[in-house]
Every structure is written in structure tokens, then in C-alpha cells.
Design an enzyme around this catalytic site. Structure first.
Site, mmCIF file in Angstrom:
data_model
loop_
_atom_site.group_PDB
_atom_site.id
_atom_site.type_symbol
_atom_site.label_atom_id
_atom_site.label_comp_id
_atom_site.label_asym_id
_atom_site.label_seq_id
_atom_site.Cartn_x
_atom_site.Cartn_y
_atom_site.Cartn_z
ATOM 1 N N CYS A 21 0.834 -1.200 0.000
ATOM 2 C CA CYS A 21 0.000 0.000 0.000
ATOM 3 C C CYS A 21 0.872 1.255 0.000
ATOM 4 O O CYS A 21 1.321 1.699 1.060
ATOM 5 C CB CYS A 21 -0.944 -0.014 1.200
ATOM 6 N N CYS A 44 -0.494 4.242 1.920
ATOM 7 C CA CYS A 44 -0.373 4.099 3.375
ATOM 8 C C CYS A 44 1.065 4.318 3.845
ATOM 9 O O CYS A 44 1.315 4.995 4.824
ATOM 10 C CB CYS A 44 -0.776 2.697 3.815
ATOM 11 N N ASP A 45 2.013 3.713 3.154
ATOM 12 C CA ASP A 45 3.380 3.638 3.684
ATOM 13 C C ASP A 45 4.389 4.526 2.969
ATOM 14 O O ASP A 45 5.495 4.733 3.469
ATOM 15 C CB ASP A 45 3.885 2.182 3.599
HETATM 16 P P1 FAD Z 1 -10.167 -5.480 6.578
HETATM 17 O O1 FAD Z 1 -9.189 -4.645 7.306
HETATM 18 O O2 FAD Z 1 -9.792 -6.004 5.240
HETATM 19 O O3 FAD Z 1 -10.523 -6.668 7.564
HETATM 20 C C1 FAD Z 1 -11.512 -7.587 7.343
HETATM 21 C C2 FAD Z 1 -11.210 -8.734 8.256
HETATM 22 O O4 FAD Z 1 -12.398 -9.489 8.525
HETATM 23 C C3 FAD Z 1 -10.259 -9.795 7.652
HETATM 24 O O5 FAD Z 1 -8.956 -9.405 7.633
HETATM 25 C C4 FAD Z 1 -10.526 -10.966 8.571
HETATM 26 O O6 FAD Z 1 -9.805 -10.826 9.789
HETATM 27 C C5 FAD Z 1 -12.041 -10.823 8.834
HETATM 28 N N1 FAD Z 1 -12.781 -11.741 7.956
HETATM 29 C C6 FAD Z 1 -12.630 -11.922 6.612
HETATM 30 N N2 FAD Z 1 -13.445 -12.894 6.169
HETATM 31 C C7 FAD Z 1 -14.131 -13.324 7.256
HETATM 32 C C8 FAD Z 1 -15.119 -14.333 7.450
HETATM 33 N N3 FAD Z 1 -15.566 -15.098 6.428
HETATM 34 N N4 FAD Z 1 -15.605 -14.526 8.700
HETATM 35 C C9 FAD Z 1 -15.188 -13.758 9.744
HETATM 36 N N5 FAD Z 1 -14.237 -12.805 9.615
HETATM 37 C C10 FAD Z 1 -13.724 -12.591 8.393
HETATM 38 N N6 FAD Z 1 -5.293 2.324 5.384
HETATM 39 C C11 FAD Z 1 -5.148 3.550 5.921
HETATM 40 O O7 FAD Z 1 -6.126 4.310 5.993
HETATM 41 N N7 FAD Z 1 -3.947 3.953 6.453
HETATM 42 C C12 FAD Z 1 -2.855 3.155 6.445
HETATM 43 O O8 FAD Z 1 -1.760 3.560 6.883
HETATM 44 C C13 FAD Z 1 -2.976 1.840 5.892
HETATM 45 N N8 FAD Z 1 -1.920 0.993 5.871
HETATM 46 C C14 FAD Z 1 -2.065 -0.239 5.307
HETATM 47 C C15 FAD Z 1 -0.965 -1.083 5.263
HETATM 48 C C16 FAD Z 1 -1.074 -2.338 4.708
HETATM 49 C C17 FAD Z 1 0.124 -3.241 4.685
HETATM 50 C C18 FAD Z 1 -2.330 -2.766 4.155
HETATM 51 C C19 FAD Z 1 -2.464 -4.155 3.551
HETATM 52 C C20 FAD Z 1 -3.414 -1.926 4.172
HETATM 53 C C21 FAD Z 1 -3.297 -0.652 4.737
HETATM 54 N N9 FAD Z 1 -4.374 0.240 4.763
HETATM 55 C C22 FAD Z 1 -4.242 1.466 5.353
HETATM 56 C C23 FAD Z 1 -5.662 -0.119 4.176
HETATM 57 C C24 FAD Z 1 -6.614 -0.544 5.300
HETATM 58 O O9 FAD Z 1 -5.977 -1.521 6.070
HETATM 59 C C25 FAD Z 1 -7.906 -1.082 4.727
HETATM 60 O O10 FAD Z 1 -8.507 -0.130 3.867
HETATM 61 C C26 FAD Z 1 -8.902 -1.395 5.839
HETATM 62 O O11 FAD Z 1 -8.314 -2.232 6.805
HETATM 63 C C27 FAD Z 1 -10.122 -2.097 5.274
HETATM 64 O O12 FAD Z 1 -10.987 -2.317 6.340
HETATM 65 P P2 FAD Z 1 -12.178 -3.349 6.247
HETATM 66 O O13 FAD Z 1 -13.040 -3.054 7.425
HETATM 67 O O14 FAD Z 1 -12.810 -3.323 4.918
HETATM 68 O O15 FAD Z 1 -11.593 -4.797 6.442
#
Ligand code: FAD
Ligand code: NDP
Length: 320
Positions: free
Chosen positions: A140, A143-144
């Protein structure tokens, strides 16, 4: 099967899921959240558990990713959310109440469901990648990319789509040079994006090239690249490596019961979190392949809880 019918079952535990839980709990909906157990290879708490410092989440000048997710989880519990550390393997949306099945054998009945299962950034898993992950390697750039270790340094972006060009262009603000390494000799990115890439003096295209490995003592120092036409392998000095080879939305468990786009992202109605199935809502990266930020996921998590609350209230008053 427990015959209790839950008001709201939230599936997923990133910023989207926990924000939905906070809002649903404060609306007295007594939400049940399944946070997953290494669902899709990511710990409960989601993608932010795989990173270090977050500098763009309002309210914290800087905060560790796992710590931020811990706070969100604690806040969800404080507001009254019940959390189960299990992964949902299947849902039955063919009739109401919906059925939600966990890997451990729970079968839960639900009036509404909020899907916030996120997306997983694709990685290439080259031999030494795990040793240097988050020590110069990231999935990302937005992000980084602004971290001090990348300032005025040569960086590499892998991919040839819009994300790759957008991220490579963004990184040129900080880097001394950005190599865009692509496996073919033409970009998949839109023409407008291509124009941006080809006119940026700090951006150098590396065509027909495949990442073979990474190297460095404590932090990334360079990458090994193979020219796919000649077979020649060589080193590129780089202090940062950013994958931009796409994401996989975590929607396989839905088995096609909700409309998605061709890549598997859930389609929601404009300006809402409504999906193709009434009573099922989607928040966060699972329905967003464009912004993919913690704050946008949290924002749509809030919207999903408000949409679910409205749906239940309309139903209770004989609507729909
Ligand atoms: P996610 O964070 O994708 O989490 C969903 C979680 O739900 C999954 O990981 C899992 O644990 C759980 N899950 C999945 N399937 C199931 C299931 N079937 N049953 C039960 N549980 C389940 N964004 C920023 O704003 N700032 C940053 O600095 C930043 N840094 C990042 C660094 C990295 C390395 C990455 C990969 C991403 C970064 N992001 C950052 C992006 C950010 O992490 C995502 O946009 C955000 O986390 C998405 O949130 P979400 O709620 O959609 O779900
Ligand atoms: P894409 O799937 O469009 O592109 C992925 C890129 O990574 C492709 O160039 C692909 O190569 C390459 N790739 C995939 N797997 C590998 C691998 N294993 N090794 C090496 N290279 C690999 O993903 P994006 O994230 O770029 O875009 C997703 C969607 O989001 C698209 O619809 C895009 O238009 C949209 N988007 C729009 C933006 C905007 O309009 N501002 C910004 C960002 C994204 P190949 O081309 O050879 O298949």
C-alpha cells in the site's frame, strides 16, 4: 441451531466491521460480530494488523496498526457488541431470517447481515519476502509511501494497472526514482494514467520483467528482476518495494448469492450500503476497490449500521 433471531450479524473485523458494531450497539440492536480466526490468512482486526505505523487515521498523530484495531475492538465491546472469534464459512440468504454458518459449527439466524470481510492485497511471495515484509516491502503505497525510510531513495512498484501507475506517480513525490516493473510490454492502466506514467521524469518503466527475489540485511536494499524475453536476471537497488498487483475481496463464502462485479467486489446501491439482497449490507474494502483506506471503511461501516437500523425500523412498522 439456536432459535434466537439476531437483529444484526456483522461478519468481519476491520475498521468497517467494528464501526458498524459501535453504531449498531449504540442503536440498541445488540449486534453479534464474527471477527474471524485467521480468515483469508489475516488475523482478526484485518489488514491494519499487518502494518506498523498509521499516520492518516484522524485522532492519532501516529498509532500502530494492531493498536488502532485493539482500540476499535475494545470500543465495540464497550458499546455492547458480542464478539466471536470464528470465521463464517457459509451463509444462506434464500429466505429470512438469514442463516449464518461458522467454521466451528454455529448456525445463527439473522434479520440483517453486515458484510465487512475486507480484501486481501495480493503478494508474490518471492523467496525472501517474509523476512523483509514491512521492512521496505508493502502492498500500500498511499499508506506507507511517506515514511522516512523511502525519502529520496530509489523505489520499485510491481504491476501495470491503474493502481500501479497511481501509486508509482504518488511515490515520485518522495523518491529519488521509481521503477515500474511490469511483466508485459504494455500497461493495463487507462490511457490517461499511461500518459501520467510516460511523462513523469522520475518514473522509469521496466518492461517484460518479473520480480524473482528481494535482498537486504535489516531492511530492503534491492530486488532481483528477470527479463522475461531474454532470461537475463539482474539487481535493481531499491529501498522500497510496493506490490500493486490487485486485491482479492473476501467474498468466496457468499457463493454468488449477492451481486458482485467481475472481480468479486460486492455491488452496493449508490450512496448507500444496500446490496442486491434486501437486509444484507456491505461496508469497507469488500465493496470498494477504489479508496481502500481505514477511514473510508469506517465511514461505510457507520452507513451500514444506519442502513440496517432503518431497514429493521421500517420492517417493524410494517413497511418494505
Ligand atoms: P479489513 O481490514 O480487510 O478486515 C476484514 C477482516 O475481517 C479480515 O482481515 C478478517 O480478519 C475478517 N474476515 C474476513 N473474512 C471473514 C469471514 N468469512 N468470517 C469472519 N471474519 C472474516 N489504510 C489507511 O487508511 N492507512 C494506512 O496507513 C494503511 N496501511 C495499510 C498497510 C497495509 C500493509 C495494508 C495491507 C493496508 C493498509 N491500509 C491502510 C488499508 C486498510 O488496512 C484497509 O482499507 C482497511 O483495513 C479495510 O478495512 P475493512 O473493514 O474493509 O476490512
Ligand atoms: P488490475 O487487476 O487492473 O491490475 C493488476 C496488474 O498487476 C496488472 O497489470 C497485472 O498484469 C499485474 N499482475 C497481476 N498479477 C501479477 C503477478 N502475479 N505478477 C506480476 N504482475 C501481476 O488491478 P488494479 O489494482 O490496478 O486495479 C483494479 C481496478 O481498480 C481496475 O478496474 C482499475 O481500473 C481500478 N482503479 C482505478 C483507479 C482510478 O481510476 N483512479 C485507481 C486504481 C484502480 P497484466 O496486466 O499482465 O495482467
Amino acid at each position: 441451531m439456536n432459535n434466537t433471531v439476531e437483529n444484526v450479524v456483522i461478519i468481519g473485523s476491520g475498521p468497517g466491521g467494528h464501526t458498524a458494531a459501535i453504531y449498531a450497539a449504540r442503536a440498541n440492536l445488540n449486534p453479534l460480530l464474527y471477527e474471524g480466526f485467521m480468515a483469508g490468512g489475516v488475523a482478526a482486526g484485518g489488514q491494519l494488523t499487518t502494518t506498523t505505523e498509521i499516520e492518516n487515521f484522524p485522532g492519532f498523530k501516529t498509532i500502530g496498526g494492531p493498536e488502532l484495531m485493539h482500540h476499535m475492538r475494545e470500543q465495540a465491546i464497550h458499546c455492547g457488541t458480542r464478539i466471536r472469534t470464528e470465521t463464517i464459512s457459509k451463509v444462506d440468504l434464500s429466505q429470512r431470517p438469514f442463516k449464518v454458518y461458522s467454521e466451528e459449527g454455529d448456525v445463527i439466524l439473522a434479520k440483517t447481515i453486515i458484510i465487512a470481510t475486507g480484501a486481501t492485497a495480493k503478494r508474490m511471495r518471492v523467496p525472501h519476502e517474509d523476512d523483509l515484509w514491512q521492512k521496505g516491502i508493502s502492498a500500500c503505497a498511499v499508506c506507507d509511501g511517506a515514511l522516512p525510510i523511502f525519502r529520496n531513495q530509489p523505489l520499485v512498484v510491481i504491476g501495470g494497472g491503474d493502481t500501479a501507475v497511481e501509486e508509482a506517480t504518488y511515490l515520485t513525490k518522495f523518491a529519488s526514482k521509481v521503477y515500474l516493473v511490469h511483466r508485459r510490454n504494455e500497461l493495463r492502466a487507462s490511457k490517461a494514467m499511461q500518459q501520467r506514467a510516460f511523462t513523469n521524469p522520475k518514473l522509469e518503466m521496466v518492461w517484460d520483467a518479473q520480480l524473482e527475489d528481494v535482498f537486504g540485511e535489516k531492511y530492503l536494499e534491492g530486488v532481483k528482476v528477470k527479463n522475461l524475453k531474454t532470461g537475463h536476471t539482474y539487481d535493481l537497488e531499491a529501498k522500497g518495494l510496493f506490490y500493486a498487483i490487485g486485491h482479492t475481496p473476501n467474498t468466496a463464502f457468499l457463493e454468488g448469492q449477492i451481486k458482485t462485479d467481475e472481480s468479486g467486489y460486492i455491488l452496493t446501491e449508490p450512496d448507500s450500503t444496500l446490496t442486491s439482497v434486501p437486509g444484507v449490507f456491505a461496508a469497507g474494502d469488500v465493496q470498494d476497490k477504489r479508496y481502500r483506506q481505514a477511514i473510508t471503511s469506517a465511514g461505510t461501516g457507520c452507513m451500514a449500521a444506519l442502513d440496517a437500523e432503518h431497514f429493521l425500523a421500517t420492517e417493524a412498522s410494517g413497511g418494505h
